[in-house]
Each structure stands twice: as C-alpha cells, then as structure tokens.
Design a protein around this motif. Sequence first.
Motif, PDB file in Angstrom:
ATOM      1  N   GLU A  13       0.927  -1.203  -0.055  1.00  0.00           N
ATOM      2  CA  GLU A  13       0.155  -0.060   0.133  1.00  0.00           C
ATOM      3  C   GLU A  13       0.760   1.249  -0.079  1.00  0.00           C
ATOM      4  N   ALA A  14       0.256   2.467  -0.576  1.00  0.00           N
ATOM      5  CA  ALA A  14       1.006   3.652  -0.572  1.00  0.00           C
ATOM      6  C   ALA A  14       0.939   4.396   0.576  1.00  0.00           C
ATOM      7  N   PRO A  15       2.120   5.019   1.131  1.00  0.00           N
ATOM      8  CA  PRO A  15       1.966   5.703   2.557  1.00  0.00           C
ATOM      9  C   PRO A  15       0.825   6.635   2.487  1.00  0.00           C
ATOM     10  N   LEU A  16       0.039   6.954   3.421  1.00  0.00           N
ATOM     11  CA  LEU A  16      -1.117   7.860   3.780  1.00  0.00           C
ATOM     12  C   LEU A  16      -0.600   9.159   3.108  1.00  0.00           C
ATOM     13  N   SER A  17       0.569   9.703   3.059  1.00  0.00           N
ATOM     14  CA  SER A  17       0.961  11.051   2.791  1.00  0.00           C
ATOM     15  C   SER A  17       0.970  11.078   1.210  1.00  0.00           C
ATOM     16  N   MET A  18       0.810   9.787   0.652  1.00  0.00           N
ATOM     17  CA  MET A  18       0.990   9.935  -0.923  1.00  0.00           C
ATOM     18  C   MET A  18      -0.416   9.767  -1.391  1.00  0.00           C
ATOM     19  N   GLU A  19      -1.284   9.150  -0.766  1.00  0.00           N
ATOM     20  CA  GLU A  19      -2.866   9.143  -1.149  1.00  0.00           C
ATOM     21  C   GLU A  19      -3.446  10.184  -1.557  1.00  0.00           C
ATOM     22  N   PRO A  20      -4.309  10.569  -2.417  1.00  0.00           N
ATOM     23  CA  PRO A  20      -4.704  11.866  -2.850  1.00  0.00           C
ATOM     24  C   PRO A  20      -5.865  11.961  -1.828  1.00  0.00           C
ATOM     25  N   ASN A  21      -6.149  13.523  -1.404  1.00  0.00           N
ATOM     26  CA  ASN A  21      -7.149  13.792  -0.584  1.00  0.00           C
ATOM     27  C   ASN A  21      -8.466  13.593  -1.205  1.00  0.00           C
ATOM     28  N   PRO A  22      -9.415  12.772  -0.549  1.00  0.00           N
ATOM     29  CA  PRO A  22     -10.677  12.778  -1.127  1.00  0.00           C
ATOM     30  C   PRO A  22     -11.434  13.841  -1.599  1.00  0.00           C
ATOM     31  N   LEU A  23     -11.406  14.659  -0.607  1.00  0.00           N
ATOM     32  CA  LEU A  23     -12.166  15.858  -0.987  1.00  0.00           C
ATOM     33  C   LEU A  23     -11.667  16.892  -1.946  1.00  0.00           C
ATOM     34  N   THR A  24     -10.144  17.175  -2.108  1.00  0.00           N
ATOM     35  CA  THR A  24      -9.565  17.803  -3.272  1.00  0.00           C
ATOM     36  C   THR A  24     -10.089  16.795  -4.365  1.00  0.00           C
ATOM     37  N   SER A  25      -9.948  15.647  -4.665  1.00  0.00           N
ATOM     38  CA  SER A  25     -10.179  14.789  -5.607  1.00  0.00           C
ATOM     39  C   SER A  25     -11.751  15.152  -6.221  1.00  0.00           C
ATOM     40  N   LEU A  26     -12.477  15.149  -5.190  1.00  0.00           N
ATOM     41  CA  LEU A  26     -13.844  15.426  -5.518  1.00  0.00           C
ATOM     42  C   LEU A  26     -14.241  16.818  -6.066  1.00  0.00           C
ATOM     43  N   MET A  27     -13.686  17.743  -5.533  1.00  0.00           N
ATOM     44  CA  MET A  27     -13.819  19.251  -5.806  1.00  0.00           C
ATOM     45  C   MET A  27     -13.059  19.522  -7.357  1.00  0.00           C
ATOM     46  N   ASP A  28     -12.140  18.871  -7.202  1.00  0.00           N
ATOM     47  CA  ASP A  28     -11.369  19.100  -8.778  1.00  0.00           C
ATOM     48  C   ASP A  28     -12.257  18.525  -9.898  1.00  0.00           C
ATOM     49  N   ARG A  29     -13.089  17.460  -9.527  1.00  0.00           N
ATOM     50  CA  ARG A  29     -13.795  17.041 -10.411  1.00  0.00           C
ATOM     51  C   ARG A  29     -15.350  17.670 -10.458  1.00  0.00           C
ATOM     52  N   GLY A  30     -15.396  18.599  -9.624  1.00  0.00           N
ATOM     53  CA  GLY A  30     -16.696  19.471  -9.858  1.00  0.00           C
ATOM     54  C   GLY A  30     -17.683  19.066  -9.235  1.00  0.00           C
ATOM     55  N   ALA A  31     -17.476  18.310  -7.865  1.00  0.00           N
ATOM     56  CA  ALA A  31     -18.576  17.859  -6.823  1.00  0.00           C
ATOM     57  C   ALA A  31     -19.281  19.181  -6.137  1.00  0.00           C
ATOM     58  N   ASP A  32     -20.453  19.056  -5.826  1.00  0.00           N
ATOM     59  CA  ASP A  32     -21.108  20.272  -5.230  1.00  0.00           C
ATOM     60  C   ASP A  32     -20.643  19.940  -3.643  1.00  0.00           C
ATOM     61  N   PRO A  33     -19.842  21.070  -3.238  1.00  0.00           N
ATOM     62  CA  PRO A  33     -19.620  20.885  -1.741  1.00  0.00           C
ATOM     63  C   PRO A  33     -20.570  21.262  -0.724  1.00  0.00           C
ATOM     64  N   THR A  34     -21.623  21.836  -1.264  1.00  0.00           N
ATOM     65  CA  THR A  34     -22.888  22.264  -0.601  1.00  0.00           C
ATOM     66  C   THR A  34     -23.869  21.087  -0.364  1.00  0.00           C
ATOM     67  N   LEU A  35     -23.763  20.081  -0.992  1.00  0.00           N
ATOM     68  CA  LEU A  35     -24.591  18.797  -0.680  1.00  0.00           C
ATOM     69  C   LEU A  35     -24.758  18.369   0.681  1.00  0.00           C
ATOM     70  N   VAL A  36     -25.927  18.139   1.109  1.00  0.00           N
ATOM     71  CA  VAL A  36     -26.121  17.586   2.438  1.00  0.00           C
ATOM     72  C   VAL A  36     -26.637  16.138   2.572  1.00  0.00           C
ATOM     73  N   SER A  37     -26.280  15.440   3.320  1.00  0.00           N
ATOM     74  CA  SER A  37     -26.863  14.174   3.698  1.00  0.00           C
ATOM     75  C   SER A  37     -28.199  13.919   4.220  1.00  0.00           C
ATOM     76  N   ASP A  38     -28.579  12.793   4.366  1.00  0.00           N
ATOM     77  CA  ASP A  38     -30.156  12.733   4.809  1.00  0.00           C
ATOM     78  C   ASP A  38     -30.262  13.440   6.304  1.00  0.00           C
ATOM     79  N   ASN A  39     -28.963  13.127   7.163  1.00  0.00           N
ATOM     80  CA  ASN A  39     -29.198  13.911   8.429  1.00  0.00           C
ATOM     81  C   ASN A  39     -28.437  15.048   8.423  1.00  0.00           C
ATOM     82  N   GLY A  40     -28.667  15.905   7.125  1.00  0.00           N
ATOM     83  CA  GLY A  40     -28.285  17.405   6.975  1.00  0.00           C
ATOM     84  C   GLY A  40     -26.697  17.656   7.091  1.00  0.00           C
TER      85      GLY A  40
END
Length: 90
Positions: A2-29
């Motif tokens: 496995e790659a060291p944690l420091s080399m893994e891409p940040n999931p938030l950064t990856s999602l935002m770079d792909r255009g994910a809407d950061p204001t979406l909320v889950s069922d629990n708000g």
Amino acid sequence: MEAPLSMEPNPLTSLMDRGADPTLVSDNGWSALHHCAAREECDDVARLLQDPSVRATINIQNNSGSTALHLACNHWKETNTHAVVRLLLQ
C-alpha cells in the motif's frame, strides 16, 4: 504493497477538482463542511471555505441543529480545533 497515507490523494480535493457540489447535504443534514469541522480537518475546512457557495451556507444546521462551528467546538481541547474555529469565524 500500500502507498503511504501521505501519498494518497485527498478525497475532498479529488471530488472538488472533479466538480462535486460541496454544499450537498446527507439525509441527516451533514455537509462536507460539517464532516471536516467535526474531524478537525483544518486544510479541508480552509479548502471548502474558498468556495463562495460554501461560505454562503456556513451557518447551515444539520438535523440535530448543529453548525460546523458547533461541531468543531465539541472538540475544544483537541489539536486542530482552535485553527478550525478561527477559519469558521473569519
């Protein structure tokens, strides 16, 4: 191997770079900002707050009535809490 944690891409950064809407909320708000504040992810909170749509919804409450600031303050004695709170109050 496995790659060291420091080399893994940040999931938030990856999602935002792909255009994910950061204001979406889950069922629990919970928004991404709620999750990052509760986990004291200072870099992620800062990244989210660069987005004007997140800034516009900074005081949104989850289904329990908590904002990201409330969730950050629940961990007041933890390492990154003061930095996260400062970001949320700017």
